[in-house]
Scaffold this motif. Structure first.
Motif, PDB file in Angstrom:
ATOM      1  N   ILE A  14       3.004  -4.844  -5.129  1.00  0.00           N
ATOM      2  CA  ILE A  14       2.758  -3.484  -4.679  1.00  0.00           C
ATOM      3  C   ILE A  14       2.192  -2.692  -5.848  1.00  0.00           C
ATOM      4  O   ILE A  14       2.811  -2.630  -6.914  1.00  0.00           O
ATOM      5  CB  ILE A  14       4.049  -2.828  -4.166  1.00  0.00           C
ATOM      6  N   PRO A  15       1.015  -2.093  -5.684  1.00  0.00           N
ATOM      7  CA  PRO A  15       0.407  -1.359  -6.801  1.00  0.00           C
ATOM      8  C   PRO A  15       1.167  -0.088  -7.133  1.00  0.00           C
ATOM      9  O   PRO A  15       1.948   0.430  -6.339  1.00  0.00           O
ATOM     10  CB  PRO A  15      -0.999  -1.043  -6.274  1.00  0.00           C
ATOM     11  N   ALA A  16       0.924   0.426  -8.335  1.00  0.00           N
ATOM     12  CA  ALA A  16       1.517   1.693  -8.753  1.00  0.00           C
ATOM     13  C   ALA A  16       0.926   2.836  -7.933  1.00  0.00           C
ATOM     14  O   ALA A  16      -0.156   2.715  -7.346  1.00  0.00           O
ATOM     15  CB  ALA A  16       1.255   1.913 -10.239  1.00  0.00           C
ATOM     16  N   LEU A  17       1.645   3.951  -7.900  1.00  0.00           N
ATOM     17  CA  LEU A  17       1.203   5.130  -7.181  1.00  0.00           C
ATOM     18  C   LEU A  17       0.855   6.245  -8.156  1.00  0.00           C
ATOM     19  O   LEU A  17       1.352   6.277  -9.280  1.00  0.00           O
ATOM     20  CB  LEU A  17       2.302   5.621  -6.226  1.00  0.00           C
ATOM     21  N   ARG A  18      -0.004   7.150  -7.718  1.00  0.00           N
ATOM     22  CA  ARG A  18      -0.369   8.295  -8.540  1.00  0.00           C
ATOM     23  C   ARG A  18      -0.738   9.460  -7.635  1.00  0.00           C
ATOM     24  O   ARG A  18      -1.054   9.278  -6.447  1.00  0.00           O
ATOM     25  CB  ARG A  18      -1.547   7.962  -9.452  1.00  0.00           C
ATOM     26  N   VAL A  19      -0.703  10.652  -8.187  1.00  0.00           N
ATOM     27  CA  VAL A  19      -1.123  11.846  -7.465  1.00  0.00           C
ATOM     28  C   VAL A  19      -2.641  11.935  -7.526  1.00  0.00           C
ATOM     29  O   VAL A  19      -3.240  11.839  -8.602  1.00  0.00           O
ATOM     30  CB  VAL A  19      -0.478  13.109  -8.065  1.00  0.00           C
ATOM     31  N   ALA A  20      -3.259  12.099  -6.384  1.00  0.00           N
ATOM     32  CA  ALA A  20      -4.721  12.145  -6.306  1.00  0.00           C
ATOM     33  C   ALA A  20      -5.256  13.466  -6.841  1.00  0.00           C
ATOM     34  O   ALA A  20      -4.606  14.515  -6.747  1.00  0.00           O
ATOM     35  CB  ALA A  20      -5.174  11.957  -4.861  1.00  0.00           C
ATOM     36  N   HIS A 132       4.873  18.623   5.439  1.00  0.00           N
ATOM     37  CA  HIS A 132       4.282  17.950   6.597  1.00  0.00           C
ATOM     38  C   HIS A 132       3.468  16.752   6.134  1.00  0.00           C
ATOM     39  O   HIS A 132       2.504  16.903   5.364  1.00  0.00           O
ATOM     40  CB  HIS A 132       3.385  18.943   7.351  1.00  0.00           C
ATOM     41  N   LEU A 133       3.845  15.573   6.581  1.00  0.00           N
ATOM     42  CA  LEU A 133       3.078  14.363   6.302  1.00  0.00           C
ATOM     43  C   LEU A 133       2.009  14.239   7.383  1.00  0.00           C
ATOM     44  O   LEU A 133       2.243  13.689   8.461  1.00  0.00           O
ATOM     45  CB  LEU A 133       3.997  13.143   6.286  1.00  0.00           C
ATOM     46  N   LEU A 134       0.828  14.762   7.092  1.00  0.00           N
ATOM     47  CA  LEU A 134      -0.235  14.770   8.093  1.00  0.00           C
ATOM     48  C   LEU A 134      -0.860  13.387   8.256  1.00  0.00           C
ATOM     49  O   LEU A 134      -1.059  12.921   9.385  1.00  0.00           O
ATOM     50  CB  LEU A 134      -1.313  15.790   7.712  1.00  0.00           C
ATOM     51  N   PHE A 135      -1.172  12.740   7.140  1.00  0.00           N
ATOM     52  CA  PHE A 135      -1.768  11.401   7.193  1.00  0.00           C
ATOM     53  C   PHE A 135      -0.986  10.452   6.298  1.00  0.00           C
ATOM     54  O   PHE A 135      -0.787  10.734   5.106  1.00  0.00           O
ATOM     55  CB  PHE A 135      -3.224  11.410   6.701  1.00  0.00           C
ATOM     56  N   LEU A 136      -0.541   9.341   6.855  1.00  0.00           N
ATOM     57  CA  LEU A 136      -0.004   8.231   6.066  1.00  0.00           C
ATOM     58  C   LEU A 136      -0.853   7.034   6.433  1.00  0.00           C
ATOM     59  O   LEU A 136      -0.779   6.532   7.556  1.00  0.00           O
ATOM     60  CB  LEU A 136       1.470   7.977   6.382  1.00  0.00           C
ATOM     61  N   ALA A 137      -1.689   6.596   5.501  1.00  0.00           N
ATOM     62  CA  ALA A 137      -2.725   5.613   5.819  1.00  0.00           C
ATOM     63  C   ALA A 137      -2.707   4.443   4.847  1.00  0.00           C
ATOM     64  O   ALA A 137      -2.665   4.637   3.630  1.00  0.00           O
ATOM     65  CB  ALA A 137      -4.101   6.283   5.783  1.00  0.00           C
ATOM     66  N   VAL A 138      -2.754   3.255   5.411  1.00  0.00           N
ATOM     67  CA  VAL A 138      -2.838   2.028   4.622  1.00  0.00           C
ATOM     68  C   VAL A 138      -4.004   1.205   5.158  1.00  0.00           C
ATOM     69  O   VAL A 138      -4.120   0.991   6.371  1.00  0.00           O
ATOM     70  CB  VAL A 138      -1.532   1.207   4.711  1.00  0.00           C
ATOM     71  N   HIS A 139      -4.873   0.760   4.263  1.00  0.00           N
ATOM     72  CA  HIS A 139      -6.017  -0.055   4.678  1.00  0.00           C
ATOM     73  C   HIS A 139      -5.506  -1.293   5.415  1.00  0.00           C
ATOM     74  O   HIS A 139      -4.503  -1.896   5.016  1.00  0.00           O
ATOM     75  CB  HIS A 139      -6.827  -0.471   3.444  1.00  0.00           C
ATOM     76  N   PRO A 140      -6.175  -1.685   6.501  1.00  0.00           N
ATOM     77  CA  PRO A 140      -5.712  -2.854   7.274  1.00  0.00           C
ATOM     78  C   PRO A 140      -5.482  -4.109   6.445  1.00  0.00           C
ATOM     79  O   PRO A 140      -4.590  -4.909   6.767  1.00  0.00           O
ATOM     80  CB  PRO A 140      -6.836  -3.055   8.301  1.00  0.00           C
ATOM     81  N   SER A 141      -6.232  -4.284   5.377  1.00  0.00           N
ATOM     82  CA  SER A 141      -6.056  -5.471   4.536  1.00  0.00           C
ATOM     83  C   SER A 141      -4.725  -5.459   3.797  1.00  0.00           C
ATOM     84  O   SER A 141      -4.305  -6.497   3.256  1.00  0.00           O
ATOM     85  CB  SER A 141      -7.200  -5.577   3.521  1.00  0.00           C
ATOM     86  N   ARG A 142      -4.053  -4.293   3.779  1.00  0.00           N
ATOM     87  CA  ARG A 142      -2.796  -4.156   3.045  1.00  0.00           C
ATOM     88  C   ARG A 142      -1.609  -3.822   3.953  1.00  0.00           C
ATOM     89  O   ARG A 142      -0.533  -3.479   3.469  1.00  0.00           O
ATOM     90  CB  ARG A 142      -2.937  -3.081   1.966  1.00  0.00           C
ATOM     91  N   TRP A 143      -1.810  -3.923   5.272  1.00  0.00           N
ATOM     92  CA  TRP A 143      -0.697  -3.717   6.187  1.00  0.00           C
ATOM     93  C   TRP A 143       0.409  -4.732   5.901  1.00  0.00           C
ATOM     94  O   TRP A 143       0.156  -5.879   5.515  1.00  0.00           O
ATOM     95  CB  TRP A 143      -1.166  -3.869   7.629  1.00  0.00           C
ATOM     96  N   SER A 144       1.628  -4.309   6.124  1.00  0.00           N
ATOM     97  CA  SER A 144       2.827  -5.150   5.980  1.00  0.00           C
ATOM     98  C   SER A 144       3.115  -5.545   4.535  1.00  0.00           C
ATOM     99  O   SER A 144       3.790  -6.545   4.290  1.00  0.00           O
ATOM    100  CB  SER A 144       2.714  -6.412   6.855  1.00  0.00           C
ATOM    101  N   HIS A 145       2.620  -4.777   3.583  1.00  0.00           N
ATOM    102  CA  HIS A 145       2.905  -5.011   2.168  1.00  0.00           C
ATOM    103  C   HIS A 145       3.883  -3.985   1.588  1.00  0.00           C
ATOM    104  O   HIS A 145       4.121  -3.980   0.383  1.00  0.00           O
ATOM    105  CB  HIS A 145       1.608  -4.987   1.343  1.00  0.00           C
ATOM    106  N   GLY A 146       4.415  -3.100   2.417  1.00  0.00           N
ATOM    107  CA  GLY A 146       5.382  -2.120   1.937  1.00  0.00           C
ATOM    108  C   GLY A 146       4.792  -0.872   1.333  1.00  0.00           C
ATOM    109  O   GLY A 146       5.533  -0.038   0.789  1.00  0.00           O
ATOM    110  N   LEU A 147       3.481  -0.703   1.427  1.00  0.00           N
ATOM    111  CA  LEU A 147       2.853   0.454   0.792  1.00  0.00           C
ATOM    112  C   LEU A 147       3.225   1.769   1.471  1.00  0.00           C
ATOM    113  O   LEU A 147       3.437   2.788   0.802  1.00  0.00           O
ATOM    114  CB  LEU A 147       1.333   0.286   0.773  1.00  0.00           C
ATOM    115  N   GLY A 148       3.297   1.751   2.801  1.00  0.00           N
ATOM    116  CA  GLY A 148       3.670   2.972   3.501  1.00  0.00           C
ATOM    117  C   GLY A 148       5.060   3.441   3.104  1.00  0.00           C
ATOM    118  O   GLY A 148       5.288   4.630   2.867  1.00  0.00           O
TER     119      GLY A 148
END
Length: 216
Positions: A14-20, A132-148
């Motif tokens: 799982i990659p690191a996270l950062r503020v955009a 409000h969490l308006l968009f929670l998006a994970v690229h299809p190639s990374r679905w089911s990897h725990g990123l969400g």
């Protein structure tokens, strides 16, 4: 709207996270566009498949830029495959600058559909202070990897520490189950009826640290 389907967990890294930041606006718009392409509510907004992705990407971009510009926060993965777009609703809510004009320009003949969705979401939005969490998006190639889950945990930790609730509109039953595991509960009424066949699920995460005896 929030979507990370399908649910499940893959043991990959799982990659690191950062503020955009401002330089990430277009990258985040691309992530959301790819992640949401299959959603019924998006197909309702723009029935024409040939123009759908261009139109909705511009729509997502309005909100992403607004959040990054100070109305909330966008958290994303370092590998540019997942993002959470949050809005701070603890004070007076705002909309993107020139939203009505920009929406009319990008939506064209589909403008009434966007206005219909906006009106429904506004009418069903909770009045209590929250994020409000308006968009929670994970690229299809990374679905089911725990990123969400990682993205939600990142912001939930801050909200719990500050005793702030959270709200989202889930796009399906699978997503609803994921959010329940992260402490979200159904609201009353539980759904937003976009069309006869398409609904969004209103979900609320109570303020404060999770009860250690709960499943959150």
């Amino acid at each position: 709207m929030a979507n990370t389907a399908p649910t499940g967990t893959n043991t990959g890294t799982i990659p690191a996270l950062r503020v955009a930041g401002l330089d990430d606006i277009d990258t985040v718009a691309d992530i959301v566009t790819e992640a949401f392409d299959h959603l019924e509510v998006i197909r309702f907004l723009v029935p024409d498949a040939h123009r759908r992705r261009v139109v909705v990407r511009d729509w997502y971009r309005l909100y992403i830029a607004h959040a990054i510009g100070g109305a909330g926060q966008v958290v994303m993965s370092d590998d540019n495959t997942a993002a959470a777009v949050w809005f701070d609703r603890t004070g007076q809510p705002s909309e993107p600058d020139g939203y009505a004009r920009h929406l009319a320009e990008l939506a064209g003949d589909d403008l009434p559909r966007f206005q219909h969705l906006d009106a429904l979401m506004d009418a069903h939005h909770p009045s209590d202070a929250h994020w409000h969490l308006l968009f929670l998006a994970v690229h299809p190639s990374r679905w089911s990897h725990g990123l969400g889950s990682r993205l939600m945990d990142y912001t939930h930790a801050r909200l719990d520490a500050e005793d702030i609730g959270a709200y989202l509109e889930a796009t399906g039953e699978q997503n609803r189950a994921l959010y329940q595991r992260h402490g979200y509960i159904d609201m009353n009424p539980p759904t937003i009826p976009v069309t006869g066949d398409t609904v969004l699920y209103r979900m609320w995460r109570p303020a404060g640290p999770p009860d250690p005896d709960s499943t959150r």
